[in-house]
Each structure stands twice: as structure tokens, then as C-alpha cells.
Design a protein around this motif. Structure first.
Motif, mmCIF file in Angstrom:
data_model
loop_
_atom_site.group_PDB
_atom_site.id
_atom_site.type_symbol
_atom_site.label_atom_id
_atom_site.label_comp_id
_atom_site.label_asym_id
_atom_site.label_seq_id
_atom_site.Cartn_x
_atom_site.Cartn_y
_atom_site.Cartn_z
ATOM 1 N N GLN A 1 -0.299 -7.681 -17.685
ATOM 2 C CA GLN A 1 0.896 -7.651 -17.236
ATOM 3 C C GLN A 1 2.314 -7.023 -16.909
ATOM 4 N N ASP A 2 1.893 -6.297 -17.852
ATOM 5 C CA ASP A 2 3.419 -4.876 -17.794
ATOM 6 C C ASP A 2 3.048 -3.602 -17.676
ATOM 7 N N GLY A 3 1.694 -3.207 -17.008
ATOM 8 C CA GLY A 3 1.423 -2.067 -17.488
ATOM 9 C C GLY A 3 1.530 -1.258 -17.791
ATOM 10 N N VAL A 4 2.039 -1.545 -18.697
ATOM 11 C CA VAL A 4 2.948 -0.249 -19.585
ATOM 12 C C VAL A 4 1.777 -0.654 -21.769
ATOM 13 N N ILE A 5 1.581 0.478 -22.315
ATOM 14 C CA ILE A 5 1.102 0.116 -23.451
ATOM 15 C C ILE A 5 2.620 0.646 -24.278
ATOM 16 N N ARG A 6 2.067 0.785 -25.764
ATOM 17 C CA ARG A 6 2.409 1.641 -26.861
ATOM 18 C C ARG A 6 1.541 1.447 -27.879
ATOM 19 N N ARG A 7 0.741 2.750 -28.063
ATOM 20 C CA ARG A 7 0.567 3.548 -28.813
ATOM 21 C C ARG A 7 0.304 3.115 -30.467
ATOM 22 N N VAL A 8 -0.073 2.876 -31.352
ATOM 23 C CA VAL A 8 -0.462 1.607 -32.478
ATOM 24 C C VAL A 8 0.181 3.089 -33.643
ATOM 25 N N GLY A 9 1.712 2.064 -34.060
ATOM 26 C CA GLY A 9 2.268 2.856 -34.946
ATOM 27 C C GLY A 9 3.796 3.662 -33.825
ATOM 28 N N GLY A 10 3.431 3.983 -32.495
ATOM 29 C CA GLY A 10 4.376 4.265 -31.889
ATOM 30 C C GLY A 10 5.062 3.096 -31.477
ATOM 31 N N MET A 11 6.748 3.367 -30.860
ATOM 32 C CA MET A 11 7.704 2.549 -31.004
ATOM 33 C C MET A 11 8.179 2.688 -28.852
ATOM 34 N N ASN A 12 7.797 3.672 -28.125
ATOM 35 C CA ASN A 12 8.026 4.184 -26.965
ATOM 36 C C ASN A 12 7.072 3.195 -26.552
ATOM 37 N N GLU A 13 7.152 3.069 -24.877
ATOM 38 C CA GLU A 13 6.371 2.363 -23.953
ATOM 39 C C GLU A 13 6.024 3.395 -22.615
ATOM 40 N N ILE A 14 4.408 3.381 -22.906
ATOM 41 C CA ILE A 14 3.949 4.593 -21.968
ATOM 42 C C ILE A 14 3.771 3.563 -20.274
ATOM 43 N N ARG A 15 3.826 3.659 -18.984
ATOM 44 C CA ARG A 15 3.275 3.051 -18.085
ATOM 45 C C ARG A 15 2.193 3.683 -17.585
ATOM 46 N N VAL A 16 1.098 3.041 -17.491
ATOM 47 C CA VAL A 16 -0.622 3.307 -17.221
ATOM 48 C C VAL A 16 -0.214 2.537 -15.484
ATOM 49 N N ASN A 17 -1.090 3.563 -14.657
ATOM 50 C CA ASN A 17 -1.723 2.661 -13.143
ATOM 51 C C ASN A 17 -3.729 2.747 -13.359
ATOM 52 N N VAL A 18 -3.803 1.499 -13.763
ATOM 53 C CA VAL A 18 -5.601 1.821 -14.182
ATOM 54 C C VAL A 18 -5.682 -0.034 -13.981
ATOM 55 N N ARG A 19 -6.509 0.666 -12.860
ATOM 56 C CA ARG A 19 -7.811 -0.860 -12.309
ATOM 57 C C ARG A 19 -8.695 -0.694 -13.413
ATOM 58 N N VAL A 20 -8.470 -2.406 -14.464
ATOM 59 C CA VAL A 20 -9.768 -2.692 -15.678
ATOM 60 C C VAL A 20 -10.243 -3.243 -14.654
ATOM 61 N N LEU A 21 -11.979 -3.178 -14.644
ATOM 62 C CA LEU A 21 -13.039 -3.956 -14.620
ATOM 63 C C LEU A 21 -13.370 -4.720 -15.997
ATOM 64 N N SER A 22 -14.213 -5.815 -16.559
ATOM 65 C CA SER A 22 -14.794 -6.346 -17.403
ATOM 66 C C SER A 22 -16.435 -6.594 -17.146
ATOM 67 N N ASN A 23 -17.016 -6.805 -17.709
ATOM 68 C CA ASN A 23 -18.588 -6.938 -17.691
ATOM 69 C C ASN A 23 -18.159 -8.720 -19.172
ATOM 70 N N ILE A 24 -19.037 -9.837 -18.951
ATOM 71 C CA ILE A 24 -18.695 -10.400 -19.409
ATOM 72 C C ILE A 24 -20.858 -11.225 -19.681
ATOM 73 N N ASN A 25 -20.904 -11.477 -20.745
ATOM 74 C CA ASN A 25 -22.718 -11.781 -20.557
ATOM 75 C C ASN A 25 -23.112 -13.549 -20.721
ATOM 76 N N MET A 26 -21.656 -13.482 -20.479
ATOM 77 C CA MET A 26 -21.525 -15.741 -21.014
ATOM 78 C C MET A 26 -21.171 -16.107 -19.607
ATOM 79 N N PRO A 27 -21.491 -17.250 -19.542
ATOM 80 C CA PRO A 27 -20.310 -17.335 -17.856
ATOM 81 C C PRO A 27 -19.409 -18.040 -18.748
#
Length: 576
Positions: A368-394
Motif C-alpha cells: 500500500q505505502d511502498g515503505v518497509i520497516r526492518r524487524v526491530g527498527g523504527m525507521n521507514e525505508i522507501r522501496v521501489n519493487v514490483r511484486v509477483l506472486s505464485n499460488i498453487n490453489m484457486p
């Protein structure tokens, strides 16, 4: 006291007593003896050595006597008695089933690699298995019967887990805990704890624990390897990861119209940055399409990273995706996650329906926001990633089964692609077979030319539950056992389940219309019957069955759950 009176008293105490001669023939038996020995036809004049020889023989230590399934006895010391016939002796024995079962279960428990601690309802330590003794450096006899709180002291401000589950009468699963023993040993664990409840009464509780230091070491090894794999290469494509996509649309072997349509859709989708969800059965080649989409997109010079959500533990998966900050957990170091490493490129989430629902909500925020926060971290990091996904059931089936969040599906499945199974694109089989033969010729140093007409006919009537991957394995199987001077693959060299005649036990069920005429239902019925057959043939062994079915262990477990297959009932009730 006369021996007959002694035997009567022993019977009242629940002890069996036999008077036997030198040849082990039974001269007299009390009432308890017949009941304990499960001999309803009487005991007098029978030879004890014929059905319970261990009772006759004197041994240095106590010996269990197995007189019926799940029933055990033990010899007792015989009291003095008067009036016994010359050469006769008195044998006394008692019920010992609970002791035998305890010893069996203790041996099993001590072979388990996870540490186990059991307490009674008053939180007194009842048992530590060998793995727990090794992990905690505590000898069971030193703490047996002591309150667990006097032996273990939490170092993280949390309560001990076993007393908590006993008090609350509910299990606690996958809890991280750090404690020290009263002997000075510091231990870091992940535990699942359960109360023992019988008829509403709490009898105790237990924890099954894994040493986190071992798990943490594995996590570090995986993350170190991940760091090495995503090092940026020098030169012209400075931003291109060594984890680049290998396949393009030209590598997707097909001539069928249905595949032409799917490839055309994917080529068009590759021009945008929208998220794509690719659905297909196991072995249809979903990752080939994902890699091809990346390689034809404007992100082709960026990294392509893929992660199998079914193969990574939840805690590690979160760290791998979002990264960690130093001190996030014991031994944690500052590391970039896959979202950061895939910045400017593509991230493929394989088997997204296997990701924990809680982690799916965190993934939704990134989309939604294009930002991630590392585990244990407080800072938000903006990322530019296209996400593809696979699923083996409908996808909608995954949503109904609560294996995929509906809101996440709408984000990941902006574009939905369905890869058809091999049975729906049979015109591609000759071309695929030829392609795999050429591959195996190089791999196996052979000179096989093609398949014969009979083999092609068999391929065209077979249901291919494992899809293209199964066809590839069938070709490689044949070429491994084909004589050196043979250049054509004939049916006798194919795997047995493909060549078996209709109705044969080794044959995978064929496609058939169900009573309702639903092809989808027929295929599900075929898959269900195939899984049941293979499980029976391998005694319910999941790993062996998964290997034969050419699917991952996780996927087989999912299908067992989906079809509500009870393995115990399956093995106890063979087909008529």
C-alpha cells in the motif's frame, strides 16, 4: 498357611498365582491368574511354557511378559506356603501394562530431538527427556518432584510457560523464551506448551522446546548466503543482482492456442508495474512466467529475487523479507531484507498462500505505502519493487480457507494469470517431449531421437497430475534405463504408473466425468484417489509419498488437509 489359602489371598490382592510342576504344567491357578493371563478356557493341566515362557524362567532382573496385545505382566516374589506337592513351586505375578507402556514411551521420548519437560498439576517436574537434559545440563533425578519455578528462572520478564498453560488450560504455541537454570546455564528457546486435561481435570502440562541458538545459527547461515547472493556485480549492469531471472518467454515451450493466449497476456502485463498473481497447479511452470515477465519489463536490468513462502519458518521469513536491526533478537545483526535488495527490480513470492496470515498483514502495508520497516527498527525505508506472486490453489478458495487475506489478494492480484495444466494443452506434449529429450541427451550424453507412436498415445491418455514437471521426469526416467543402442523411447521404459493398464493398482486414475458432469470435480476426485493410493503403498509416510507424487512435502500436506484424508483410517481400511 496352606498354598491354596495363600493363592486365594493373593487373588483378593489382584495378584495371579500358579502352582506348577517341574515341567511347567499348571497344577492349580487362582482366579486372578486366569484374568491376568487372558485364558478363559481354564489353566489346569496346561503347560505355562507354551503361552508365557517368560514367567517360567528365572531372570536376573524384572522381565515383562506380553500375554495379549497391549497387556503385560511381571513376576513377583513368591511367599512361603505349606502343603505343596513334591517338586511343585508357586509363581506369583501382577499387572504391569502401565509400566511397560511407560518404558516404551520413555524410550520414544528420549529419541526425539526436541527437548520435553512435563510437570504435574502442581507445577512439580515430572520428567525431562534426554534432549532436555542435554540442553539444560540438568540431571532429572536432581530436580524430580521440585517446583519448576525453583529450577528455571525467566530472564525476559515473562512467565514460565508450563505453569501458565496449566493455569489457563490453553496451549501457547511458538513462544520465544530466555531463561537460566539454578545451576547457572543460560538457555534461549522457542517452545510450544500444552495443558494435559482429562474430563475437565488438569493433570499437568508440558513444553516441547527447540534450542534457539541452533535455530539462530541456521538463520544466520541463510541470511549470510542471501547477502552473498545479492552482492552487486561490477561493470555495465552495476545494479543487476547475481540473482537474476534466467527464463524468458522464448523458453516456454508450446504450440497450443491456450498457451499462446496466456503468453500474450503476460507479454502485455510485462509492460506495466502492476502486481501479478499467477495461479497454476504444481508443475505447470509458474516461475517461468514470473521470470519471463521480469525479463521483458523495464526492470529487466534490476534484481530479480524469489522466495518460497512454504519453505521458510515464519520468524525467518519476516527477517528475510524486511531485514533486521542489530539487537532485534539475540544475535541479530543489521541486515537489509529482500525488499531492499530487490529495490528497482522484482520480488517473487512463491506459494503466497503458505505465508502466515499475520505476516500477510505486514506485507499488505508494504504494497500500500511502498515503505518497509526492518524487524526491530523504527525507521521507514522507501522501496521501489514490483511484486509477483505464485499460488498453487484457486485464489478464492485460498481466501475461503483463510489461507490468503482478501485485501492482500486485491493488492497482489491486480492482474491474475492462470497457467493451464498439461491435460488441457495436450497438443504441446510432442514438442515438450522432444525438448526434454534434447536436454537429457546433453545431460546424460545420449543420442535419443524421439518417442514412438505408442508412447505418444500413452502420453495423450494419461492425466498428468504432476503436469509438465512429471512429463520431464518421465522422459528422464526412460532415458536412464533405455539401452545404449536404442534411439526411440518406447512405452516399456516409462514409469510404471504411466504404463499400467486401466484399473491397475499402480495406475494414476484417469480423467472421468463425475455424476454431476463436472470436469473440475472429476480431476479433484482423481487427485484424491491418487494421493490415497500412494499413501497406502508407503504406509502413510508423507516424505516418501511426496517423492513418488513429485510434489513438495508441504504441498502434499496441504492436499491431505484439503481432502480431509485421515491417514490412520486410510491404512486401517484398505480398499475392497
Amino acid at each position: 498357611m496352606h498354598y491354596s489359602d495363600v493363592m486365594a489371598v493373593l487373588s483378593q490382592c489382584g495378584l495371579g498365582a500358579l502352582l506348577i510342576d517341574a515341567d511347567s504344567m499348571i497344577l492349580s491357578a487362582n482366579e486372578a491368574a486366569g484374568r491376568l493371563l487372558h485364558r478363559e478356557d481354564g489353566l489346569e493341566a496346561k503347560f505355562l511354557s507354551d503361552f508365557a515362557p517368560e514367567l517360567v524362567e528365572d531372570s536376573d532382573g524384572p522381565v515383562y511378559v506380553n500375554v495379549a496385545f497391549g497387556k503385560y505382566l511381571r513376576r513377583c516374589q513368591s511367599p512361603d506356603a505349606e502343603g505343596m506337592p513334591p517338586g511343585a513351586r508357586l509363581l506369583v505375578f501382577r499387572e504391569a501394562t502401565n509400566e511397560a507402556c511407560h518404558d516404551v514411551l520413555m524410550d520414544v521420548l528420549n529419541q526425539v530431538s526436541e527437548a520435553v519437560i512435563i510437570c504435574d498439576a502442581k507445577n512439580r517436574i515430572w520428567l525431562l527427556n534426554d534432549a532436555a537434559v542435554k540442553m539444560d545440563s540438568i540431571v532429572t533425578q536432581d530436580v524430580l518432584g521440585e517446583d519448576i519455578a525453583s529450577v528455571y528462572r525467566p530472564q525476559d520478564g515473562k512467565n514460565l510457560l508450563v505453569p501458565q498453560v496449566i493455569a489457563e488450560k490453553r496451549p501457547l504455541l511458538g513462544i520465544r523464551q530466555y531463561y537460566s537454570t539454578r545451576y547457572g546455564k543460560n538457555v534461549d528457546i522457542v517452545a510450544s506448551s500444552f495443558p494435559v486435561v482429562q474430563n475437565g481435570q488438569v493433570l499437568g502440562g508440558f513444553s516441547i522446546m527447540e534450542d534457539w541458538s541452533t535455530i539462530d545459527s541456521l538463520h544466520k547461515q541463510i541470511m549470510d548466503l542471501q547477502d552473498k547472493l545479492v552482492e552487486r556485480t561490477a561493470g555495465r549492469n552495476r545494479n543487476r543482482s547475481v540473482l537474476s531471472a534466467k527464463y524468458t518467454f522464448d523458453d516456454i515451450i508450446h504450440i497450443s492456442n491456450v498457451m499462446n493466449s496466456v503468453v500474450a497476456q503476460c507479454r502485455q502485463v510485462a509492460k506495466t508495474d502492476s502486481s501479478v498473481m499467477i495461479y497454476g497447479e504444481t508443475g505447470t511452470g509458474k516461475e517461468l512466467f514470473a521470470q519471463s515477465i521480469h525479463n521483458e519489463s523495464r526492470r529487466a536490468d534490476g534484481p530479480f529475487l524469489a522466495i518460497n513462502c512454504a519453505a521458510i519458518p515464519e520468524n525467518l521469513l519476516e527477517s528475510l523479507l524486511f531485514g533486521t536491526e542489530k539487537g532485534a533478537y539475540t544475535g541479530a545483526e543489521r541486515r537489509a531484507g529482500l525488499f531492499e535488495q530487490a529495490d528497482g527490480g522484482t520480488l517473487l513470492l512463491d506459494e503466497i498462500n503458505s505465508m502466515n496470515i499475520n505476516l500477510q498483514s505486514k506485507l499488505l502495508r508494504v504494497l500500500q505505502d511502498g515503505v518497509i520497516r526492518r524487524v526491530g527498527g523504527m525507521n521507514e525505508i522507501r522501496v521501489n519493487v514490483r511484486v509477483l506472486s505464485n499460488i498453487n490453489m484457486p485464489p478464492y478458495e485460498a481466501i475461503e480457507q483463510k489461507r490468503l487475506r482478501r485485501d492482500l489478494f486485491y493488492r497482489l492480484g491486480v492482474v491474475n494469470i492462470t497457467v493451464p495444466p498439461l491435460r488441457e494443452r495436450r497438443e504441446d506434449i510432442p514438442l515438450l517431449a522432444k525438448h526434454f529429450i534434447m536436454q537429457c541427451n546433453q545431460k546424460l550424453v545420449r543420442a535419443v531421437r524421439d518417442i514412438d507412436h505408442a508412447t505418444l498415445e500413452r502420453f495423450n491418455t494419461y492425466s498428468w497430475p504432476g503436469n509438465v514437471r512429471e512429463l520431464q521426469h518421465a522422459i528422464e526416467h526412460a532415458m536412464n534405463i533405455l539401452p545404449d543402442d536404442a534411439a526411440i523411447i518406447t512405452p516399456e521404459y516409462l514409469p510404471a504408473h504411466i504404463t499400467a493398464e486401466p484399473g491397475s493398482a499402480v495406475r494414476a486414475p484417469q480423467m472421468a466425468q463425475t455424476a454431476t458432469g463436472s470436469l473440475s470435480g472429476a480431476m479433484q476426485d482423481m487427485e484424491h484417489r491418487t494421493i490415497c493410493r500412494v499413501l497406502r503403498e508407503h504406509g502413510g509416510n508423507i516424505s516418501e509419498s511426496a517423492r513418488v507424487l513429485q510434489m513438495s512435502r508441504q504441498k502434499l500436506q496441504y492436499r491431505i488437509k484439503r481432502y480431509k484424508i485421515n491417514i490412520r483410517e486410510l491404512l486401517e481400511n484398505p480398499p475392497q
